[in-house]
Design an enzyme around this catalytic site. Sequence first.
Site, PDB file in Angstrom:
ATOM      1  N   HIS A  45      32.935  17.270  32.499  1.00  0.00           N
ATOM      2  CA  HIS A  45      34.322  16.886  32.812  1.00  0.00           C
ATOM      3  C   HIS A  45      34.643  15.454  32.372  1.00  0.00           C
ATOM      4  O   HIS A  45      35.812  15.085  32.276  1.00  0.00           O
ATOM      5  CB  HIS A  45      34.625  17.084  34.301  1.00  0.00           C
ATOM      6  N   ASP A  64      28.644  21.741  34.469  1.00  0.00           N
ATOM      7  CA  ASP A  64      29.201  20.384  34.352  1.00  0.00           C
ATOM      8  C   ASP A  64      28.226  19.419  33.685  1.00  0.00           C
ATOM      9  O   ASP A  64      28.173  18.229  34.023  1.00  0.00           O
ATOM     10  CB  ASP A  64      29.638  19.836  35.717  1.00  0.00           C
ATOM     11  N   GLY A 105      34.078   7.169  38.170  1.00  0.00           N
ATOM     12  CA  GLY A 105      33.338   6.399  37.168  1.00  0.00           C
ATOM     13  C   GLY A 105      31.842   6.570  37.298  1.00  0.00           C
ATOM     14  O   GLY A 105      31.095   6.335  36.356  1.00  0.00           O
ATOM     15  N   ASN A 106      31.376   7.008  38.498  1.00  0.00           N
ATOM     16  CA  ASN A 106      29.962   7.326  38.684  1.00  0.00           C
ATOM     17  C   ASN A 106      29.582   8.655  38.041  1.00  0.00           C
ATOM     18  O   ASN A 106      28.402   8.916  37.792  1.00  0.00           O
ATOM     19  CB  ASN A 106      29.606   7.409  40.171  1.00  0.00           C
ATOM     20  N   SER A 107      30.574   9.500  37.784  1.00  0.00           N
ATOM     21  CA  SER A 107      30.295  10.834  37.253  1.00  0.00           C
ATOM     22  C   SER A 107      29.464  10.762  35.980  1.00  0.00           C
ATOM     23  O   SER A 107      29.799  10.025  35.050  1.00  0.00           O
ATOM     24  CB  SER A 107      31.604  11.566  36.959  1.00  0.00           C
ATOM     25  N   LEU A 122      25.676  37.716  36.607  1.00  0.00           N
ATOM     26  CA  LEU A 122      25.611  38.753  37.633  1.00  0.00           C
ATOM     27  C   LEU A 122      26.914  38.874  38.412  1.00  0.00           C
ATOM     28  O   LEU A 122      27.121  39.861  39.118  1.00  0.00           O
ATOM     29  CB  LEU A 122      24.464  38.460  38.606  1.00  0.00           C
ATOM     30  N   GLY A 123      27.780  37.851  38.326  1.00  0.00           N
ATOM     31  CA  GLY A 123      29.024  37.900  39.082  1.00  0.00           C
ATOM     32  C   GLY A 123      28.817  37.600  40.556  1.00  0.00           C
ATOM     33  O   GLY A 123      29.314  38.319  41.432  1.00  0.00           O
TER      34      GLY A 123
END
Length: 312
Positions: free
Chosen positions: A60, A90, A164-166, A218-219
Amino acid sequence: MPLDATDPILDPYSAQVVQAFERVGPAVVHITAFDGKGRPSGQGSGVIYTPDGYVLTNSHVVGAAARLRASLTDGQSLEATLVGDDPATDIAVLRLAGTGLPAAALGQSTTLKVGQLVVAIGNPLGFTCTVTAGIVSALGRSLRTRGGGLLDSVIQTDAPLNPGNSGGPLTSGEGRVVGINTAMIAPAQGICFAIGIDTAIWVATRLMRDGRVHRSRLGLAAQTVPIMTRVRRFHGLAQPTGVMVSEVAADGPAAQAGLQKGDVLVSFAEEMVAGVDDLHRMLVAERAGCRLPIRLLRGVELLTREVVPAAA
């Protein structure tokens, strides 16, 4: 070797935080994303994990960028190329235009314990190379992504994170990366999440090879849970943990196989399943359309079903 008289004598907690920061901090980068007109469109963090410039970060942070640039703690600013990203976990991999770069050592997220010291390093709100510390608050959490999907088996920590840590590293006290910080619960205090490094490296390997992750599915949504000792002994199960189904998609492969919320998966395709990371690794593209056995605990009863994974 005697201590220098000017060196402070640190308590054990402080010594671990300092050690983690000194070992991993130089490999942390501040990532700036630019739009098609060259304007900054976002920022985040990342960690270099190879000396030739491969970087782990969040999908992201970089997925929608037209151009990327990474700044190191020593003042270098380098162009970054997106190798690939995987919104389902992610995770994204970048390649920096440089060599001989500082690289962080990687640990294992499967060995983490609740209560263990962890250190988060990143660039919150543009403040470069900021370090915070806390503990592992819980393991095996599921987390809803911005796109509506579910991240399985994430690490919950109270090490404070801010925008900003992401994409920055979550490290052990010995200075090994055990997770990639991904999210926080904004109104809460001390509820933050990281993707386990075992999952991140599995994804990164495929991104480096193929540019994307090819999967079957597998859903279902799931989390890693302990199996009661008496149940394990009764059924002769080797693993202390399994994968509990927390959601079943209507008309998906799991629903068609009769799986239910609360079932605990213990094997898939004749392979032991001790956690969500195991299941992720087993759901390769080649298994789409194949009829495969799956063993599960429903209450204390051990059942076998057949499931046909779908192409993801």
